[in-house]
Design an enzyme around this catalytic site. Structure first.
Site, PDB file in Angstrom:
ATOM      1  N   TYR A  71       0.848  -1.208   0.000  1.00 31.09           N
ATOM      2  CA  TYR A  71       0.000   0.000   0.000  1.00 31.09           C
ATOM      3  C   TYR A  71       0.874   1.244   0.000  1.00 31.09           C
ATOM      4  O   TYR A  71       0.590   2.213  -0.713  1.00 31.09           O
ATOM      5  CB  TYR A  71      -0.914  -0.002   1.239  1.00 31.09           C
ATOM      6  CG  TYR A  71      -1.955   1.103   1.185  1.00 31.09           C
ATOM      7  CD1 TYR A  71      -3.237   0.847   0.705  1.00 31.09           C
ATOM      8  CD2 TYR A  71      -1.627   2.405   1.570  1.00 31.09           C
ATOM      9  CE1 TYR A  71      -4.172   1.856   0.612  1.00 31.09           C
ATOM     10  CE2 TYR A  71      -2.561   3.423   1.476  1.00 31.09           C
ATOM     11  CZ  TYR A  71      -3.835   3.148   1.009  1.00 31.09           C
ATOM     12  OH  TYR A  71      -4.751   4.148   0.912  1.00 31.09           O
ATOM     13  N   PHE A 123      -9.106  20.414 -24.929  1.00 30.05           N
ATOM     14  CA  PHE A 123      -9.336  18.977 -24.916  1.00 30.05           C
ATOM     15  C   PHE A 123     -10.468  18.729 -23.931  1.00 30.05           C
ATOM     16  O   PHE A 123     -10.569  19.394 -22.910  1.00 30.05           O
ATOM     17  CB  PHE A 123      -8.081  18.155 -24.568  1.00 30.05           C
ATOM     18  CG  PHE A 123      -8.390  16.691 -24.687  1.00 30.05           C
ATOM     19  CD1 PHE A 123      -8.562  16.115 -25.939  1.00 30.05           C
ATOM     20  CD2 PHE A 123      -8.615  15.910 -23.564  1.00 30.05           C
ATOM     21  CE1 PHE A 123      -8.938  14.785 -26.068  1.00 30.05           C
ATOM     22  CE2 PHE A 123      -8.985  14.572 -23.686  1.00 30.05           C
ATOM     23  CZ  PHE A 123      -9.142  14.016 -24.943  1.00 30.05           C
ATOM     24  N   THR A 124     -11.318  17.749 -24.250  1.00 28.91           N
ATOM     25  CA  THR A 124     -12.577  17.539 -23.524  1.00 28.91           C
ATOM     26  C   THR A 124     -12.409  17.469 -22.001  1.00 28.91           C
ATOM     27  O   THR A 124     -12.985  18.284 -21.273  1.00 28.91           O
ATOM     28  CB  THR A 124     -13.239  16.246 -24.036  1.00 28.91           C
ATOM     29  OG1 THR A 124     -12.274  15.188 -23.961  1.00 28.91           O
ATOM     30  CG2 THR A 124     -13.702  16.396 -25.478  1.00 28.91           C
ATOM     31  N   ASP A 214       0.770  19.022 -21.843  1.00 25.72           N
ATOM     32  CA  ASP A 214      -0.008  17.792 -21.894  1.00 25.72           C
ATOM     33  C   ASP A 214       0.835  16.824 -22.715  1.00 25.72           C
ATOM     34  O   ASP A 214       0.928  16.939 -23.933  1.00 25.72           O
ATOM     35  CB  ASP A 214      -1.369  18.053 -22.557  1.00 25.72           C
ATOM     36  CG  ASP A 214      -2.211  16.787 -22.631  1.00 25.72           C
ATOM     37  OD1 ASP A 214      -1.623  15.688 -22.651  1.00 25.72           O
ATOM     38  OD2 ASP A 214      -3.445  16.896 -22.699  1.00 25.72           O
ATOM     39  N   LYS A 257      -1.156   6.446 -23.865  1.00 25.34           N
ATOM     40  CA  LYS A 257      -0.852   6.725 -25.276  1.00 25.34           C
ATOM     41  C   LYS A 257       0.615   6.354 -25.559  1.00 25.34           C
ATOM     42  O   LYS A 257       0.913   5.185 -25.707  1.00 25.34           O
ATOM     43  CB  LYS A 257      -1.121   8.202 -25.591  1.00 25.34           C
ATOM     44  CG  LYS A 257      -2.614   8.526 -25.757  1.00 25.34           C
ATOM     45  CD  LYS A 257      -3.285   8.916 -24.510  1.00 25.34           C
ATOM     46  CE  LYS A 257      -4.682   9.455 -24.714  1.00 25.34           C
ATOM     47  NZ  LYS A 257      -5.410   9.558 -23.438  1.00 25.34           N
ATOM     48  N   ARG A 382     -15.418  13.815 -33.493  1.00 30.10           N
ATOM     49  CA  ARG A 382     -14.708  14.941 -32.882  1.00 30.10           C
ATOM     50  C   ARG A 382     -15.251  16.216 -33.513  1.00 30.10           C
ATOM     51  O   ARG A 382     -14.616  16.845 -34.336  1.00 30.10           O
ATOM     52  CB  ARG A 382     -13.189  14.838 -33.102  1.00 30.10           C
ATOM     53  CG  ARG A 382     -12.509  13.655 -32.465  1.00 30.10           C
ATOM     54  CD  ARG A 382     -12.108  13.773 -31.003  1.00 30.10           C
ATOM     55  NE  ARG A 382     -13.135  13.628 -30.007  1.00 30.10           N
ATOM     56  CZ  ARG A 382     -12.892  13.349 -28.732  1.00 30.10           C
ATOM     57  NH1 ARG A 382     -11.668  13.148 -28.292  1.00 30.10           N
ATOM     58  NH2 ARG A 382     -13.860  13.280 -27.849  1.00 30.10           N
ATOM     59  N   PHE A 449     -20.342  13.243 -25.267  1.00 30.69           N
ATOM     60  CA  PHE A 449     -20.035  12.349 -26.387  1.00 30.69           C
ATOM     61  C   PHE A 449     -19.860  10.894 -25.955  1.00 30.69           C
ATOM     62  O   PHE A 449     -20.112   9.984 -26.730  1.00 30.69           O
ATOM     63  CB  PHE A 449     -18.784  12.825 -27.144  1.00 30.69           C
ATOM     64  CG  PHE A 449     -17.542  12.881 -26.289  1.00 30.69           C
ATOM     65  CD1 PHE A 449     -17.283  13.982 -25.493  1.00 30.69           C
ATOM     66  CD2 PHE A 449     -16.637  11.838 -26.289  1.00 30.69           C
ATOM     67  CE1 PHE A 449     -16.147  14.035 -24.692  1.00 30.69           C
ATOM     68  CE2 PHE A 449     -15.483  11.879 -25.493  1.00 30.69           C
ATOM     69  CZ  PHE A 449     -15.258  12.979 -24.691  1.00 30.69           C
TER      70      PHE A 449
HETATM   71  O1  PLI Z   1      -8.076   9.445 -21.082  1.00 30.20           O
HETATM   72  P1  PLI Z   1      -7.150   9.964 -20.006  1.00 30.20           P
HETATM   73  O2  PLI Z   1      -7.868  10.401 -18.811  1.00 30.20           O
HETATM   74  O3  PLI Z   1      -6.034   9.024 -19.701  1.00 30.20           O
HETATM   75  O4  PLI Z   1      -6.411  11.243 -20.630  1.00 30.20           O
HETATM   76  C1  PLI Z   1      -7.075  12.411 -20.956  1.00 30.20           C
HETATM   77  C2  PLI Z   1      -6.390  13.075 -22.111  1.00 30.20           C
HETATM   78  C3  PLI Z   1      -5.684  14.219 -21.898  1.00 30.20           C
HETATM   79  N1  PLI Z   1      -5.059  14.840 -22.933  1.00 30.20           N
HETATM   80  C4  PLI Z   1      -5.118  14.384 -24.196  1.00 30.20           C
HETATM   81  C5  PLI Z   1      -4.418  15.145 -25.278  1.00 30.20           C
HETATM   82  C6  PLI Z   1      -5.829  13.249 -24.471  1.00 30.20           C
HETATM   83  O5  PLI Z   1      -5.881  12.830 -25.739  1.00 30.20           O
HETATM   84  C7  PLI Z   1      -6.509  12.550 -23.422  1.00 30.20           C
HETATM   85  C8  PLI Z   1      -7.316  11.428 -23.677  1.00 30.20           C
HETATM   86  N2  PLI Z   1      -7.583  11.067 -24.890  1.00 30.20           N
HETATM   87  C9  PLI Z   1      -8.339  10.078 -25.330  1.00 30.20           C
HETATM   88  C10 PLI Z   1      -9.078   9.149 -24.439  1.00 30.20           C
HETATM   89  C11 PLI Z   1      -8.446   9.928 -26.761  1.00 30.20           C
HETATM   90  O6  PLI Z   1      -9.114   8.994 -27.234  1.00 30.20           O
HETATM   91  O7  PLI Z   1      -7.843  10.751 -27.473  1.00 30.20           O
END
Ligand code: PLI
Length: 466
Positions: A71, A123-124, A214, A257, A382, A449
Site C-alpha cells: 500500500y 481537450f474535452t 499535456d 498513449k 470529434r 459524447f
Molecule cells: O483518457 P485519459 O484520462 O487518460 O487522458 C485524458 C487526455 C488528456 N489529454 C489528451 C491530449 C488526451 O488525448 C486525453 C485522452 N484522450 C483520449 C481518451 C483519446 O481517445 O484521445
C-alpha cells in the site's frame, strides 16, 4: 507509399470477427448510434482510440510480474519516479489512474473561480476540469488549426498575439497557467515546434504564468520536431523530448498513449511546493501518493513503457508511418481529410464528406455510425457532440472542425487491416449523399459524447451498400 518494416515481431494474438451487415445495424441501433456504446466484441477493426488500447511488450508483461503491491512505499513507485525523471526530466511526480486524474489534481491546486486558462485548443477532459473549478478556457491556438486544409507543418502552435491579448485583457494574476497539448489532439494530432514552446515559455515565465505540457503524445511531437524543425535532425527523440519538457514547468500525462500502458498517468513538476499540494490532493482523489490509484504491476508496466517509448527512434517512426499510410490511401481515394497528416490518427473532414448535412444534423457523429454499419470499423466523433456545452450558459460550443477520427493503436494492426479500413470508407464515400443525419435523444450533462444516444433524422443508417 509503404509502412516502415515493423521493429517487432508478434508473440500473442487476439481473434476478431466481422459481424454480418444485419448484425452490425442491430448493434448500432442498440448503441443509440454512438460508437462508444458498441460492445467491443461487435467491432472488427477498433480505431475508436489509441488510448489504453496499445499492445504491451514482453518486457512490460515481465515487469508486471515484479509489481510490488505494498500500500505504501511500493518499490514500483520508485521505478516509475526514476523513469519520469530520466525521460521527462521532472524531479517530482504523483501517479494517477489516468490523464484526467492528473488534470483534476492540477486544476484543484491552481485554479480559483474567475480564472482564465489559455490553451492551444481545448481537450474535452482538460477543459471540463478547469470549468469545474470555476475557470474559463481561452483558445490561443493559431487560426490555421481550425482549418482542415491549412498545410502548416506546426499547426499546433500557440498564436503569441492571442496569448498576449489575453494578458492585456485580464489581470495576470487571473491566469494561473497555460496548457500546451503537443501535439494537439482535437486539431488532428498537429505538432508544436520547439521554437514555439520556447517562445511561450519565455513569455509566460516573465509574467509568472506557469506552463503545463499535456505530454500524452509528446514523443510523437518530438519525432515531428526531429523531422521538420531546422537544427534537430541529428538529435534523438529522447533528447528532443527532454528539451521540450525543460521549457515546461509542469506535465500532465495520460500514459495510455505514448507509454503503451493500458492504464495510468501522472502529474509531474519542477516545483516542490506544488508537489506537496498535489501529493495531498492525490490521497483524497486517487490514493496514496506512492500508488495514485494504480496497482504496483501497472506502475511497472508504465515505467517500462516510458523507457521503451524513447529507447529507439524506430518505434515512433514506424507508428507514424502507419498513420501516414492510411492517410495517403484515403487521400488517393478522394476522401476529404485534415491536412497535413497528424501523429496518432487520421481525421476525416465530415463537413466535406457529408456536405448535405448541416452541423445540427451531426455530420461527424453520423459518419462514425455509418462507417461502422458499412465495414465494422469503429471510429470516434470529434465535432459538435464532443465540444459539448458551456457549463455556465448551457449554450452549445460550435467548433469549426467537424471530424471523424480513425486512431491507430500502437503495435496492434497490420498493413492489411489498414487496407481494409480504407476500402470500407471508400464504399461509404460512394453513397455519401444518401446518408441521413442524426439527432440527440439523450444528452448527459458532462462529456456528453461518451454516453449520448441518437436517432435517425429519417432513413435507416446502414441501408445496403453497393
Ligand atoms: O483518457 P485519459 O484520462 O487518460 O487522458 C485524458 C487526455 C488528456 N489529454 C489528451 C491530449 C488526451 O488525448 C486525453 C485522452 N484522450 C483520449 C481518451 C483519446 O481517445 O484521445
Amino acid at each position: 507509399m509503404k509502412i516502415l518494416t515493423e521493429p517487432y515481431k508478434i508473440k500473442m494474438v487476439e481473434s476478431i470477427r466481422l459481424l454480418s451487415k444485419e448484425a452490425r445495424e442491430k448493434a448500432l441501433r442498440e448503441a443509440g448510434y454512438n460508437t462508444f456504446l458498441l460492445m467491443s466484441q461487435d467491432v472488427y477493426i477498433d480505431l475508436l482510440t489509441d488510448s489504453g488500447t496499445n499492445a504491451m511488450s514482453d518486457s512490460q508483461w515481465a515487469w508486471m510480474m515484479m509489481g510490488d503491491e505494498a500500500y505504501a512505499g511500493s518499490r514500483s513507485y520508485y521505478h516509475l519516479l526514476d523513469a519520469v525523471q530520466q525521460v521527462y526530466g521532472y524531479p517530482f511526480m504523483v501517479p494517477t489512474h489516468q490523464g484526467r486524474g492528473a488534470e483534476h489534481i492540477l486544476s484543484k491546486c491552481l485554479i480559483k473561480p474567475g480564472d482564465f486558462v489559455p490553451g492551444n485548443m481545448y481537450f474535452t477532459t482538460t477543459r471540463l476540469h478547469q470549468e469545474l473549478e470555476g475557470g474559463t478556457f481561452v483558445d490561443v491556438s493559431m487560426d490555421g488549426a481550425h482549418d482542415p486544409r491549412n498545410e502548416s507543418l506546426f499547426k499546433g502552435n500557440v498564436d503569441m498575439k492571442k496569448l498576449e491579448n489575453l494578458t492585456k485583457k485580464v489581470s495576470i494574476d487571473r491566469i494561473p497557467y497555460i496548457t500546451i497539448g503537443a501535439p494537439v489532439n482535437m486539431a488532428g494530432g498537429q505538432p508544436v515546434s520547439m521554437q514555439n514552446l520556447r517562445q511561450v515559455s519565455e513569455f509566460c515565465r516573465k509574467r509568472r504564468i506557469r506552463v503545463v505540457l499535456d505530454a500524452a503524445r509528446a514523443v510523437e511531437n518530438a519525432y515531428f520536431i526531429q523531422e521538420r524543425e531546422p537544427g534537430y535532425a541529428s538529435k534523438s527523440v529522447r533528447e528532443i523530448l527532454r528539451e521540450m519538457c525543460s521549457w515546461m514547468d509542469i506535465c500532465t500525462m495520460s500514459a495510455k498513449k505514448d507509454a503503451f500502458a493500458n492504464i495510468g498517468g501522472f502529474l509531474a513538476m519542477h516545483d516542490e511546493g506544488l508537489y506537496e499540494e498535489a501529493k495531498n490532493f492525490c490521497v483524497v482523489y486517487e490514493g496514496l501518493h506512492t500508488y495514485g490509484g494504480l496497482a504496483g504491476r501497472d506502475l511497472e508496466a508504465l515505467a517500462q513503457g516510458i523507457r521503451e517509448s524513447v529507447e529507439r527512434d524506430d518505434w515512433v517512426a514506424h507508428r507514424i508511418s502507419q498513420v501516414r499510410y492510411l492517410w495517403q490511401n484515403l487521400k488517393d481515394m478522394g476522401i476529404p481529410l485534415v491536412h497535413p497528416c497528424g501523429g496518432h490518427a487520421v481525421f476525416i473532414d465530415a463537413k466535406a464528406f457529408l456536405s448535405h448535412l448541416p452541423q445540427e444534423q451531426l455530420p461527424a457523429q453520423t459518419l462514425a455510425a455509418q462507417i461502422y454499419a458499412d465495414s465494422g470499423v469503429r471510429s470516434m466523433e470529434r465535432g459538435i457532440v464532443s465540444a459539448g456545452r458551456d457549463l455556465q450558459s448551457g449554450e452549445e460550443h460550435r467548433p469549426s472542425l467537424e471530424l471523424v477520427r480513425l486512431a491507430i493503436p500502437r503495435r496492434v494492426y497490420t498493413q492489411t487491416h489498414l487496407d481494409y479500413v480504407a476500402e470500407g470508407i471508400e464504399k461509404t464515400f460512394r453513397r455519401r449523399e444518401e446518408i441521413p443525419g442524426l439527432r440527440f435523444v439523450y444528452e448527459p450533462k458532462y462529456l456528453r459524447f461518451f454516453q449520448a444516444r441518437f436517432e435517425l433524422q429519417k432513413k435507416e443508417v446502414g441501408a445496403t451498400v453497393e
